[in-house]
Design a protein around this motif. Structure first.
Motif, PDB file in Angstrom:
ATOM      1  N   UNK A 243     -38.369  26.380  37.929  1.00  0.00           N
ATOM      2  CA  UNK A 243     -38.519  27.727  37.370  1.00  0.00           C
ATOM      3  C   UNK A 243     -38.196  28.769  38.425  1.00  0.00           C
ATOM      4  N   UNK A 244     -38.705  28.559  39.617  1.00  0.00           N
ATOM      5  CA  UNK A 244     -38.456  29.460  40.739  1.00  0.00           C
ATOM      6  C   UNK A 244     -36.965  29.512  41.069  1.00  0.00           C
ATOM      7  N   UNK A 245     -36.330  28.339  41.028  1.00  0.00           N
ATOM      8  CA  UNK A 245     -34.895  28.253  41.305  1.00  0.00           C
ATOM      9  C   UNK A 245     -34.087  28.974  40.227  1.00  0.00           C
ATOM     10  N   UNK A 246     -34.525  28.854  38.989  1.00  0.00           N
ATOM     11  CA  UNK A 246     -33.855  29.556  37.887  1.00  0.00           C
ATOM     12  C   UNK A 246     -33.941  31.069  38.086  1.00  0.00           C
ATOM     13  N   UNK A 247     -35.096  31.527  38.554  1.00  0.00           N
ATOM     14  CA  UNK A 247     -35.248  32.965  38.818  1.00  0.00           C
ATOM     15  C   UNK A 247     -34.357  33.408  39.973  1.00  0.00           C
ATOM     16  N   UNK A 248     -34.231  32.565  40.991  1.00  0.00           N
ATOM     17  CA  UNK A 248     -33.339  32.885  42.116  1.00  0.00           C
ATOM     18  C   UNK A 248     -31.881  32.896  41.659  1.00  0.00           C
ATOM     19  N   UNK A 259     -34.002  41.438  38.351  1.00  0.00           N
ATOM     20  CA  UNK A 259     -33.986  39.994  38.616  1.00  0.00           C
ATOM     21  C   UNK A 259     -34.794  39.678  39.874  1.00  0.00           C
ATOM     22  N   UNK A 260     -34.678  40.535  40.892  1.00  0.00           N
ATOM     23  CA  UNK A 260     -35.451  40.345  42.123  1.00  0.00           C
ATOM     24  C   UNK A 260     -36.944  40.499  41.847  1.00  0.00           C
ATOM     25  N   UNK A 261     -37.281  41.426  40.955  1.00  0.00           N
ATOM     26  CA  UNK A 261     -38.691  41.634  40.610  1.00  0.00           C
ATOM     27  C   UNK A 261     -39.267  40.391  39.912  1.00  0.00           C
ATOM     28  N   UNK A 262     -38.476  39.773  39.042  1.00  0.00           N
ATOM     29  CA  UNK A 262     -38.924  38.534  38.389  1.00  0.00           C
ATOM     30  C   UNK A 262     -39.137  37.424  39.415  1.00  0.00           C
ATOM     31  N   UNK A 263     -38.224  37.332  40.381  1.00  0.00           N
ATOM     32  CA  UNK A 263     -38.371  36.332  41.442  1.00  0.00           C
ATOM     33  C   UNK A 263     -39.609  36.618  42.276  1.00  0.00           C
ATOM     34  N   UNK A 264     -39.872  37.883  42.539  1.00  0.00           N
ATOM     35  CA  UNK A 264     -41.045  38.279  43.310  1.00  0.00           C
ATOM     36  C   UNK A 264     -42.332  37.862  42.595  1.00  0.00           C
ATOM     37  N   UNK A 265     -42.453  38.174  41.307  1.00  0.00           N
ATOM     38  CA  UNK A 265     -43.647  37.797  40.559  1.00  0.00           C
ATOM     39  C   UNK A 265     -43.739  36.278  40.407  1.00  0.00           C
ATOM     40  N   UNK A 266     -42.592  35.616  40.304  1.00  0.00           N
ATOM     41  CA  UNK A 266     -42.584  34.159  40.260  1.00  0.00           C
ATOM     42  C   UNK A 266     -43.145  33.559  41.538  1.00  0.00           C
ATOM     43  N   UNK A 267     -42.841  34.198  42.670  1.00  0.00           N
ATOM     44  CA  UNK A 267     -43.340  33.701  43.954  1.00  0.00           C
ATOM     45  C   UNK A 267     -44.855  33.838  44.056  1.00  0.00           C
ATOM     46  N   UNK A 268     -45.401  34.903  43.459  1.00  0.00           N
ATOM     47  CA  UNK A 268     -46.852  35.086  43.474  1.00  0.00           C
ATOM     48  C   UNK A 268     -47.557  33.967  42.720  1.00  0.00           C
ATOM     49  N   UNK A 269     -46.912  33.456  41.669  1.00  0.00           N
ATOM     50  CA  UNK A 269     -47.495  32.385  40.875  1.00  0.00           C
ATOM     51  C   UNK A 269     -47.265  31.017  41.515  1.00  0.00           C
ATOM     52  N   UNK A 270     -46.116  30.844  42.125  1.00  0.00           N
ATOM     53  CA  UNK A 270     -45.684  29.532  42.612  1.00  0.00           C
ATOM     54  C   UNK A 270     -46.670  28.926  43.615  1.00  0.00           C
ATOM     55  N   UNK A 271     -46.946  29.674  44.680  1.00  0.00           N
ATOM     56  CA  UNK A 271     -47.705  29.093  45.797  1.00  0.00           C
ATOM     57  C   UNK A 271     -49.118  28.666  45.411  1.00  0.00           C
ATOM     58  N   UNK A 272     -49.940  29.519  44.776  1.00  0.00           N
ATOM     59  CA  UNK A 272     -51.292  29.068  44.433  1.00  0.00           C
ATOM     60  C   UNK A 272     -51.308  27.879  43.472  1.00  0.00           C
TER      61      UNK A 272
END
Length: 287
Positions: A243-248, A259-272
């Motif tokens: 999912x993260x890769x798709x956003x990138x 698109x960068x904003x979606x990747x940014x919010x995706x990163x907030x979800x990914x790590x935890x």
């Protein structure tokens, strides 16, 4: 000074994420030991909060004149005049010493890593932000130390699991931070910060961001490859990474701020999600 000013000085949301990461890793390290010392867990949380807050306070003291130039930071307590540099320095030193004392009380290595993290973040990464995009690489080291510190606080040594926790957070930071830098590039440039890989919102920066997101996929599977996690961890990590890769890829394809904003919010979800899954899966395998 009120709570709102203090929370801006210590960058409360960032500090919370750092402490969360360290606390999860402490529990993973505790399971590796076979028991959890909850008093030490609380000491880690309090000490980690204080040390991270101190590093952020030092960062804002150093960048006080630059913060005045950016819309998102001009209301911070020092540039807005609600707090002077001396007050911030006293707070920063007090929090730094108290936090280091608490973390050093857990074990010497935890204390040393905490001091190293403060010094590298405040006095290497911070001044480099105006000089070169290499600042992101330097900043990724103290940025990835919280899970290592949390693990070592419980396990008292750097082993394979500790290095895996560090590696996941280290690589994750590049797409995370470059996504933020893409969204805020106009504001950053008002202060002379050069944080995107090529210095600009262009194809080169998008390609490099995509490559690091791609690298994160196998890195996130290291717990499974080294037999510290099972199929559940591997499956969740793989899905999150795809999912993260798709956003990138969306950023690579469009090179738009949205698109960068979606990747940014995706990163907030990914790590935890990945870190919590590591903990739950590791506990399940440890039983």
């Amino acid at each position: 000074m009120n709570w709102s000013d203090f929370s801006k000085l210590i960058k409360l949301r960032l500090t919370f994420l750092v402490v969360f990461s360290a606390s999860i890793s402490f529990l993973i390290g505790s399971r590796a030991n076979g028991h959890i010392d909850w008093v030490n867990w609380v000491k880690l949380i309090v000490g980690g909060f204080l040390v991270t807050s101190a590093a952020n306070a030092f960062n804002e003291i150093i960048e006080k004149d630059l913060d005045k130039l950016m819309k998102r930071t001009m209301d911070r307590p020092i540039p807005s005049g609600k707090m002077n540099t001396g007050q911030a320095l006293v707070l920063g030193l007090g929090m730094g010493m108290a936090g280091t004392y608490l973390l050093g009380g857990l074990n010497l290595l935890t204390g040393l890593l905490s001091v190293f993290s403060i010094l590298l973040y405040a006095f290497a990464y911070t001044p480099l932000k105006r000089k070169s995009p290499i600042a992101v690489f330097v900043g990724a080291i103290p940025g990835a130390l919280p899970p290592l510190i949390g693990y070592v606080a419980a396990h008292e040594r750097i082993d394979e699991i500790a290095l895996i926790l560090f590696a996941i957070q280290f690589v994750w930071q590049f797409p995370h931070f470059w996504a933020i830098a893409w969204v805020l590039d106009d504001d950053y440039k008002l202060a002379g910060f050069r944080l995107l890989p090529t210095g600009n919102r262009n194809l080169g920066s998008a390609v490099i961001t995509f490559i690091f997101t791609l690298i994160l996929l196998p890195v996130s599977l290291l717990p499974y490859f080294y037999h510290h996690g099972g199929y559940w961890l591997a499956g969740v990590s793989l899905i999150c990474s795809l999912i993260f890769l798709y956003q990138a890829f969306g950023l690579l394809r469009t090179r738009q701020i949205e698109a960068a904003r979606k990747l940014m919010f995706g990163s907030f979800m990914y790590l935890p999600i990945v870190q919590l899954m590591f903990l739950f899966d590791f506990i399940g395998n440890a039983k």
